[in-house]
Design a protein around this motif. Structure first.
Motif, PDB file in Angstrom:
ATOM      1  N   SER A 243       0.805  -1.232   0.000  1.00 55.85           N
ATOM      2  CA  SER A 243       0.000   0.000   0.000  1.00 55.85           C
ATOM      3  C   SER A 243       0.833   1.275   0.000  1.00 55.85           C
ATOM      4  N   LYS A 244       2.077   1.181   0.430  1.00 58.34           N
ATOM      5  CA  LYS A 244       2.934   2.372   0.486  1.00 58.34           C
ATOM      6  C   LYS A 244       4.090   2.264  -0.520  1.00 58.34           C
ATOM      7  N   VAL A 245       3.764   1.726  -1.684  1.00 54.70           N
ATOM      8  CA  VAL A 245       4.780   1.485  -2.715  1.00 54.70           C
ATOM      9  C   VAL A 245       5.329   2.799  -3.236  1.00 54.70           C
ATOM     10  N   TRP A 246       6.623   2.810  -3.528  1.00 50.45           N
ATOM     11  CA  TRP A 246       7.222   3.990  -4.162  1.00 50.45           C
ATOM     12  C   TRP A 246       6.560   4.219  -5.519  1.00 50.45           C
ATOM     13  N   ARG A 247       6.342   5.478  -5.883  1.00 51.31           N
ATOM     14  CA  ARG A 247       5.664   5.788  -7.142  1.00 51.31           C
ATOM     15  C   ARG A 247       6.545   5.510  -8.355  1.00 51.31           C
ATOM     16  N   ASN A 248       7.840   5.650  -8.175  1.00 44.87           N
ATOM     17  CA  ASN A 248       8.782   5.476  -9.272  1.00 44.87           C
ATOM     18  C   ASN A 248       8.985   3.987  -9.552  1.00 44.87           C
ATOM     19  N   ALA A 249       8.831   3.581 -10.836  1.00 44.05           N
ATOM     20  CA  ALA A 249       8.971   2.164 -11.195  1.00 44.05           C
ATOM     21  C   ALA A 249      10.382   1.648 -10.912  1.00 44.05           C
ATOM     22  N   GLU A 250      11.398   2.509 -11.053  1.00 44.22           N
ATOM     23  CA  GLU A 250      12.770   2.083 -10.761  1.00 44.22           C
ATOM     24  C   GLU A 250      12.898   1.710  -9.288  1.00 44.22           C
ATOM     25  N   ALA A 251      12.300   2.534  -8.400  1.00 39.70           N
ATOM     26  CA  ALA A 251      12.361   2.256  -6.969  1.00 39.70           C
ATOM     27  C   ALA A 251      11.551   1.009  -6.623  1.00 39.70           C
ATOM     28  N   GLN A 252      10.430   0.802  -7.315  1.00 44.03           N
ATOM     29  CA  GLN A 252       9.633  -0.402  -7.094  1.00 44.03           C
ATOM     30  C   GLN A 252      10.451  -1.653  -7.420  1.00 44.03           C
ATOM     31  N   ARG A 253      11.191  -1.593  -8.506  1.00 45.80           N
ATOM     32  CA  ARG A 253      12.036  -2.731  -8.887  1.00 45.80           C
ATOM     33  C   ARG A 253      13.087  -2.999  -7.817  1.00 45.80           C
ATOM     34  N   LEU A 254      13.693  -1.939  -7.268  1.00 45.33           N
ATOM     35  CA  LEU A 254      14.708  -2.126  -6.235  1.00 45.33           C
ATOM     36  C   LEU A 254      14.102  -2.738  -4.978  1.00 45.33           C
ATOM     37  N   THR A 255      12.857  -2.382  -4.663  1.00 38.97           N
ATOM     38  CA  THR A 255      12.207  -2.972  -3.496  1.00 38.97           C
ATOM     39  C   THR A 255      12.145  -4.493  -3.635  1.00 38.97           C
ATOM     40  N   LEU A 256      11.742  -4.948  -4.805  1.00 38.06           N
ATOM     41  CA  LEU A 256      11.675  -6.397  -5.025  1.00 38.06           C
ATOM     42  C   LEU A 256      13.062  -7.024  -5.064  1.00 38.06           C
ATOM     43  N   MET A 257      13.985  -6.382  -5.789  1.00 39.69           N
ATOM     44  CA  MET A 257      15.303  -6.987  -5.992  1.00 39.69           C
ATOM     45  C   MET A 257      16.160  -6.955  -4.733  1.00 39.69           C
ATOM     46  N   CYS A 258      15.936  -5.993  -3.833  1.00 42.22           N
ATOM     47  CA  CYS A 258      16.725  -5.989  -2.589  1.00 42.22           C
ATOM     48  C   CYS A 258      16.432  -7.248  -1.779  1.00 42.22           C
ATOM     49  N   VAL A 259      15.167  -7.660  -1.758  1.00 41.53           N
ATOM     50  CA  VAL A 259      14.786  -8.873  -1.039  1.00 41.53           C
ATOM     51  C   VAL A 259      15.326 -10.103  -1.767  1.00 41.53           C
ATOM     52  N   VAL A 260      15.140 -10.132  -3.090  1.00 41.01           N
ATOM     53  CA  VAL A 260      15.557 -11.297  -3.881  1.00 41.01           C
ATOM     54  C   VAL A 260      17.068 -11.500  -3.805  1.00 41.01           C
ATOM     55  N   ASN A 261      17.843 -10.453  -4.080  1.00 35.71           N
ATOM     56  CA  ASN A 261      19.301 -10.607  -4.112  1.00 35.71           C
ATOM     57  C   ASN A 261      19.893 -10.862  -2.731  1.00 35.71           C
ATOM     58  N   THR A 262      19.233 -10.381  -1.690  1.00 34.35           N
ATOM     59  CA  THR A 262      19.723 -10.650  -0.335  1.00 34.35           C
ATOM     60  C   THR A 262      19.436 -12.100   0.069  1.00 34.35           C
ATOM     61  N   LEU A 263      18.210 -12.571  -0.160  1.00 27.88           N
ATOM     62  CA  LEU A 263      17.830 -13.904   0.322  1.00 27.88           C
ATOM     63  C   LEU A 263      18.403 -15.031  -0.527  1.00 27.88           C
ATOM     64  N   THR A 264      18.569 -14.816  -1.828  1.00 31.06           N
ATOM     65  CA  THR A 264      19.051 -15.918  -2.679  1.00 31.06           C
ATOM     66  C   THR A 264      20.531 -16.202  -2.503  1.00 31.06           C
ATOM     67  N   GLN A 265      21.203 -15.470  -1.634  1.00 26.98           N
ATOM     68  CA  GLN A 265      22.581 -15.848  -1.279  1.00 26.98           C
ATOM     69  C   GLN A 265      22.586 -17.092  -0.395  1.00 26.98           C
ATOM     70  N   LEU A 266      21.478 -17.354   0.281  1.00 28.65           N
ATOM     71  CA  LEU A 266      21.383 -18.530   1.133  1.00 28.65           C
ATOM     72  C   LEU A 266      21.274 -19.778   0.265  1.00 28.65           C
ATOM     73  N   ASP A 267      21.980 -20.825   0.639  1.00 28.22           N
ATOM     74  CA  ASP A 267      22.016 -22.049  -0.168  1.00 28.22           C
ATOM     75  C   ASP A 267      20.631 -22.653  -0.385  1.00 28.22           C
ATOM     76  N   GLN A 268      19.751 -22.467   0.589  1.00 24.63           N
ATOM     77  CA  GLN A 268      18.442 -23.107   0.506  1.00 24.63           C
ATOM     78  C   GLN A 268      17.420 -22.300  -0.285  1.00 24.63           C
ATOM     79  N   ILE A 269      17.818 -21.148  -0.848  1.00 28.00           N
ATOM     80  CA  ILE A 269      16.880 -20.295  -1.585  1.00 28.00           C
ATOM     81  C   ILE A 269      17.432 -19.957  -2.966  1.00 28.00           C
ATOM     82  N   ASP A 270      16.660 -20.267  -4.003  1.00 21.37           N
ATOM     83  CA  ASP A 270      16.990 -19.883  -5.374  1.00 21.37           C
ATOM     84  C   ASP A 270      16.032 -18.828  -5.917  1.00 21.37           C
ATOM     85  N   HIS A 271      14.797 -18.837  -5.404  1.00 21.33           N
ATOM     86  CA  HIS A 271      13.775 -17.918  -5.899  1.00 21.33           C
ATOM     87  C   HIS A 271      12.974 -17.354  -4.725  1.00 21.33           C
TER      88      HIS A 271
END
Length: 439
Positions: A243-271
Motif C-alpha cells: 500500500s505504500k509502494v514507491w511511485r517510481n517504477a525504478e524504486a519499485q524494482r529495487l524494493t523487489l530486488m533488494c529482497v531477492v538478491n539478499t535472500l538468494t545468497q542462502l544455499d536453501q533459496i533460489d527464488h
C-alpha cells in the motif's frame, strides 16, 4: 644364489621406500580446505587442516598461494575455490594482502564465498605476518561488491549443542538515487533459516546510519512470516509493503530486488515469491511479477567509472505491449564504440529475467549507428521487423533508451537503409521520446 640376491635387493628397496615415505617434513605448515562432509561436533566442522611441506616457499606469498591452489591431497577435503581459479595479482600493504583472483572466483556467492575466503585467510594468517586479506576478482564483483575484506575471525564455529556457522552475508540497500542496489556485509548466524530471513529483512529496514544508503522497503513494512519449499522462499509482508509502494517504477524494482538478491545468497533459496497479508502478488504497483523471482546482478551498483562504466537507462517491456519500464544498467565503455551503440547492443542482447525483457528480436543486427548534431541515425537488419506486432514497442524502446543520453535528442531508425513501407511505416516517424510510453 641369484634368487637370494634378488630377494635381498627387493627387501632393501621396500625398506628404503618405506623409510623415505615416513621421513619427517623439513618445514611443515598447515593449509586449510573445505571438508567434503561436515563434521558436526568438531572444533572446525566445515574446514580442516592439511599438513604440507613448505621448504623454500614459506617466505614467498606468491609461491604459497600457487601451492595452495593446487588443492588438498587428503581425499576427505576439497578446494573451496572453483576449478581453474588462479592468482592474478597479490600485493602486501601494512600487513594486509591485496589479492586479485581470476574470474572463476566471481562464480562464488553467499556461504560458499565466505568459506572459500575463510579457508585461505586462515591459511595465510597462520603461516605469515599477514593479518587481513582483501579479496577481489579480475574485472568483476563479489556478491555485488568490488571487494571483500576478511580476517580469521570472519569465519568461526560456535558449539553450544548446535553447530552455528557465523558468516558474512551481503544485505542490498538502495543507493541515494534509488537506481541501484549497494551491498553491505553483515555477520549472521546460519543455524536457523527462519531466524536468518527475519534478521536479513530487519537489516533491510534499517540501513547503516553512517551512509547515504536507503531502505528499499516501504515505510512500516513488517515481515509476517516466511516459508521455504523446493528452494522457493514465500515471503509474506504486512499491508504496507503493497500500500505504500514507491511511485517510481525504478524504486519499485529495487524494493523487489533488494529482497531477492539478499535472500538468494542462502544455499536453501533460489527464488523468492512475494505475498502481502497472505495474498500472492502478481503485480507490484506498476510492475508485473510473472512468478518467483531470481538473483539478478544487473540490479547491483555502484557504477564503476574507474573501470570505464557509465550509467545507462534501458527501457524494457514488463508484461505489457504498450508501456516500458526504465531499468538502470551499468555498461562498460569499449574504445571506438559510442555510448548510443553500446546501449543498442545491450538492448538487443538483454536476457529476459524477472518479468523484464527487450522487445527487440535478439537476432537483430546493427548495420550502422551515426550521431550528428544531437540526432542518432540507426540502421538495423531486416530481423528487426520480422514480428510486426513487436515493432512499435521495439522502436519506442530504442528511442527512449538512447535519448536518455544527454547529447541525443532524436533517433532516426531505418531497416537495411530505408524506412519500411506499408502498415509499419508510421511507427518509424517517431523520433523523440513520448512520456506516454513510460510507466
Amino acid at each position: 644364489m641369484n634368487k637370494w640376491i634378488s630377494l635381498s635387493l627387493s627387501v632393501i628397496m621396500v625398506f628404503l621406500l618405506t623409510a623415505c615415505g615416513s621421513a619427517p617434513m623439513r618445514d611443515p605448515g598447515i593449509f586449510y580446505y573445505k571438508r567434503i562432509e561436515t563434521d558436526y561436533g568438531s572444533t572446525d566442522s566445515v574446514i580442516a587442516p592439511e599438513t604440507r611441506e613448505l621448504s623454500g616457499i614459506r617466505d614467498d606469498i606468491g609461491e604459497l598461494l600457487n601451492s595452495y591452489f593446487q588443492g588438498p591431497n587428503d581425499d576427505t577435503l576439497e578446494s573451496p575455490f572453483p576449478r581453474n581459479t588462479t592468482v592474478v595479482k597479490c600485493v602486501t600493504v601494512d600487513n594486509t594482502l591485496l589479492l586479485t583472483l581470476s574470474q572463476e572466483f566471481g562464480e562464488l556467492s553467499g556461504v560458499d564465498l565466505t568459506i572459500a575466503c575463510g579457508c585461505l585467510t586462515r591459511t595465510i594468517i597462520e603461516l605469515t605476518s599477514i593479518q587481513r586479506i582483501n579479496f577481489q576478482v579480475e574485472d568483476g564483483l563479489l556478491n555485488g561488491s568490488p571487494s571483500i575484506s576478511m580476517s580469521k575471525k570472519n569465519l568461526q564455529l560456535v558449539d553450544d549443542s548446535l553447530e552455528r556457522l557465523v558468516t558474512n552475508i551481503t544485505v542490498y540497500y538502495s543507493d541515494a538515487n534509488r537506481r541501484y542496489l549497494v551491498g553491505k556485509d553483515i555477520a549472521i548466524n546460519l543455524a536457523n533459516e527462519v531466524d536468518v530471513i527475519d534478521c536479513l529483512i530487519n537489516q533491510l529496514s534499517n540501513p547503516p546510519k553512517d551512509s547515504e544508503l536507503l531502505s528499499p522497503l516501504p515505510d512500516g513494512t513488517k515481515l509476517l512470516d516466511s516459508t521455504i519449499e523446493n528452494k522457493v522462499c514465500k515471503i509474506n509482508f504486512s499491508s504496507e509493503f503493497d500500500s505504500k509502494v514507491w511511485r517510481n517504477a525504478e524504486a519499485q524494482r529495487l524494493t523487489l530486488m533488494c529482497v531477492v538478491n539478499t535472500l538468494t545468497q542462502l544455499d536453501q533459496i533460489d527464488h523468492v515469491e512475494f505475498y502481502s497479508e497472505g495474498n500472492l502478488l502478481t503485480q507490484y504497483r506498476s510492475l508485473h511479477i510473472p512468478g518467483p523471482m531470481s538473483w539478478d546482478e544487473r540490479a547491483i551498483g555502484p557504477v564503476r567509472t574507474g573501470l570505464n562504466e557509465f550509467d545507462a537507462s534501458l527501457y524494457l517491456a514488463n508484461g505489457s505491449d504498450d508501456y516500458l519500464v526504465c531499468v538502470p544498467t551499468r555498461i562498460r565503455q569499449t574504445a571506438g564504440i559510442s555510448k548510443a551503440e553500446m546501449i543498442l547492443q545491450e538492448l538487443i542482447t538483454y536476457k529476459a529475467a524477472n518479468g523484464f525483457a527487450s522487445p527487440i528480436p535478439p537476432d537483430t543486427k546493427i548495420n550502422s549507428v551515426c550521431e550528428v548534431n544531437g540526432i542518432c541515425q540507426i540502421d538495423l537488419s531486416s530481423e528487426f521487423i520480422a514480428v510486426p506486432a513487436r515493432v512499435p514497442q521495439a522502436i519506442h524502446s530504442i528511442i527512449a533508451s538512447i535519448t536518455s543520453l544527454e547529447d541525443i535528442n532524436e533517433v532516426v531508425i531505418t531497416v537495411d537503409g530505408s524506412v519500411p513501407s506499408g502498415e509499419l511505416a508510421p511507427y518509424f516517424e517517431y523520433k523523440a521520446l513520448d512520456p506516454g510510453w513510460i510507466l
